[in-house]
Design a protein around this motif. Structure first.
Motif, short mmCIF file in Angstrom:
data_model
loop_
_atom_site.label_atom_id
_atom_site.label_comp_id
_atom_site.label_asym_id
_atom_site.label_seq_id
_atom_site.Cartn_x
_atom_site.Cartn_y
_atom_site.Cartn_z
N ILE A 1 0.86 -1.17 0.00
CA ILE A 1 0.00 0.00 0.00
C ILE A 1 0.90 1.23 0.00
CG2 ILE A 1 -1.81 1.26 1.20
CD1 ILE A 1 -2.68 -1.50 2.39
N ALA A 2 0.82 2.02 -1.05
CA ALA A 2 1.79 3.09 -1.31
C ALA A 2 1.84 4.19 -0.25
CB ALA A 2 1.51 3.72 -2.67
N ASP A 3 0.72 4.49 0.41
CA ASP A 3 0.74 5.60 1.38
C ASP A 3 1.26 5.20 2.76
OD1 ASP A 3 -1.38 4.23 2.53
OD2 ASP A 3 -2.88 5.76 2.07
N GLY A 4 1.62 3.92 2.93
CA GLY A 4 2.21 3.48 4.19
C GLY A 4 1.24 3.20 5.31
N THR A 5 -0.07 3.26 5.07
CA THR A 5 -1.04 3.06 6.14
C THR A 5 -1.17 1.61 6.59
OG1 THR A 5 -2.86 2.81 4.58
CG2 THR A 5 -2.46 5.03 5.43
N ARG A 6 -0.83 0.68 5.71
CA ARG A 6 -0.89 -0.76 5.99
C ARG A 6 -2.30 -1.30 6.17
NH1 ARG A 6 4.52 -3.35 7.29
NH2 ARG A 6 5.88 -1.63 6.80
N THR A 7 -3.31 -0.53 5.78
CA THR A 7 -4.69 -1.02 5.81
C THR A 7 -5.47 -0.35 4.68
OG1 THR A 7 -6.62 -1.42 7.19
CG2 THR A 7 -5.52 0.69 7.48
N ILE A 8 -6.46 -1.08 4.18
CA ILE A 8 -7.31 -0.54 3.10
C ILE A 8 -8.67 -1.24 3.19
CG2 ILE A 8 -6.57 -2.20 1.33
CD1 ILE A 8 -6.50 0.32 -0.59
N ALA A 9 -9.71 -0.49 2.94
CA ALA A 9 -11.07 -1.04 3.06
C ALA A 9 -11.45 -1.88 1.85
CB ALA A 9 -12.07 0.10 3.22
N VAL A 10 -12.18 -2.96 2.11
CA VAL A 10 -12.73 -3.78 1.04
C VAL A 10 -13.69 -2.92 0.22
CG1 VAL A 10 -14.22 -5.76 0.54
CG2 VAL A 10 -12.48 -5.93 2.31
N GLY A 11 -13.62 -3.04 -1.09
CA GLY A 11 -14.47 -2.27 -1.98
C GLY A 11 -13.82 -1.00 -2.51
N THR A 12 -12.65 -0.64 -1.99
CA THR A 12 -11.96 0.56 -2.44
C THR A 12 -11.45 0.39 -3.87
OG1 THR A 12 -11.21 1.03 -0.18
CG2 THR A 12 -10.02 2.13 -1.95
N ARG A 13 -11.72 1.38 -4.73
CA ARG A 13 -11.15 1.39 -6.08
C ARG A 13 -9.69 1.81 -5.96
NH1 ARG A 13 -12.66 -0.69 -10.43
NH2 ARG A 13 -11.81 1.01 -11.64
N VAL A 14 -8.81 1.11 -6.64
CA VAL A 14 -7.38 1.36 -6.52
C VAL A 14 -6.69 1.32 -7.89
CG1 VAL A 14 -7.16 0.46 -4.16
CG2 VAL A 14 -6.91 -1.10 -6.10
N SER A 15 -5.53 1.96 -7.94
CA SER A 15 -4.62 1.78 -9.05
C SER A 15 -3.45 0.98 -8.48
CB SER A 15 -4.15 3.12 -9.62
OG SER A 15 -3.37 3.82 -8.69
N PHE A 16 -2.81 0.19 -9.32
CA PHE A 16 -1.72 -0.65 -8.87
C PHE A 16 -0.88 -1.11 -10.05
CE2 PHE A 16 -5.26 -3.35 -9.89
CZ PHE A 16 -4.72 -4.50 -10.45
N SER A 17 0.29 -1.62 -9.75
CA SER A 17 1.12 -2.24 -10.77
C SER A 17 1.25 -3.71 -10.39
CB SER A 17 2.49 -1.58 -10.85
OG SER A 17 3.13 -1.64 -9.61
N ILE A 18 1.69 -4.52 -11.32
CA ILE A 18 1.89 -5.94 -11.00
C ILE A 18 3.37 -6.27 -11.09
CG2 ILE A 18 -0.43 -6.74 -11.56
CD1 ILE A 18 0.62 -7.64 -14.27
N VAL A 19 3.80 -7.13 -10.18
CA VAL A 19 5.19 -7.55 -10.10
C VAL A 19 5.24 -9.06 -9.89
CG1 VAL A 19 5.99 -5.32 -9.20
CG2 VAL A 19 5.29 -7.11 -7.61
N PRO A 20 6.33 -9.69 -10.28
CA PRO A 20 6.46 -11.13 -10.00
C PRO A 20 6.47 -11.36 -8.49
CG PRO A 20 8.15 -10.39 -11.55
CD PRO A 20 7.47 -9.17 -11.02
N GLY A 21 5.73 -12.35 -8.04
CA GLY A 21 5.64 -12.63 -6.62
C GLY A 21 6.14 -14.02 -6.29
N HIS A 22 5.80 -14.48 -5.11
CA HIS A 22 6.20 -15.80 -4.64
C HIS A 22 5.50 -16.90 -5.42
CE1 HIS A 22 8.24 -13.87 -1.34
NE2 HIS A 22 7.13 -13.18 -1.09
N GLY A 23 6.18 -17.99 -5.64
CA GLY A 23 5.58 -19.14 -6.29
C GLY A 23 5.25 -18.93 -7.75
N GLY A 24 5.89 -17.95 -8.40
CA GLY A 24 5.68 -17.74 -9.82
C GLY A 24 4.39 -17.05 -10.20
N ARG A 25 3.69 -16.46 -9.26
CA ARG A 25 2.43 -15.76 -9.59
C ARG A 25 2.66 -14.25 -9.52
NH1 ARG A 25 -1.15 -16.57 -4.08
NH2 ARG A 25 0.42 -15.69 -2.72
N TRP A 26 1.77 -13.51 -10.15
CA TRP A 26 1.84 -12.05 -10.14
C TRP A 26 1.18 -11.50 -8.88
CZ3 TRP A 26 4.97 -9.85 -13.47
CH2 TRP A 26 5.26 -10.51 -14.65
#
Length: 65
Positions: A32-57
């Motif tokens: 979470i870019a603003d550093g709050t470490r929490t976000i509400a379900v249903g929030t519209r967001v922008s994001f990028s995708i990066v390679p993650g654990h286990g070969g998934r994005w």
């Protein structure tokens, strides 16, 4: 990319975003870019995708729009 937070578990710090294309991407609260470490379900967001654990994005640089 843009999408919506489908799930977020504050205890685990893990959640899932569904992109506008219908693809689900997991994310950790540290992505979470603003550093709050929490976000509400249903929030519209922008994001990028990066390679993650286990070969998934994963979502990164998650920001409410």
């Amino acid at each position: 990319m843009t999408g919506q937070v489908r799930a977020f578990d504050e205890g685990r710090g893990a959640g899932e975003i569904v992109g506008d294309d219908g693809t689900a991407y997991p994310f950790h609260c540290t992505a979470i870019a603003d550093g709050t470490r929490t976000i509400a379900v249903g929030t519209r967001v922008s994001f990028s995708i990066v390679p993650g654990h286990g070969g998934r994005w994963e979502a990164a640089a998650v920001q409410p729009v």
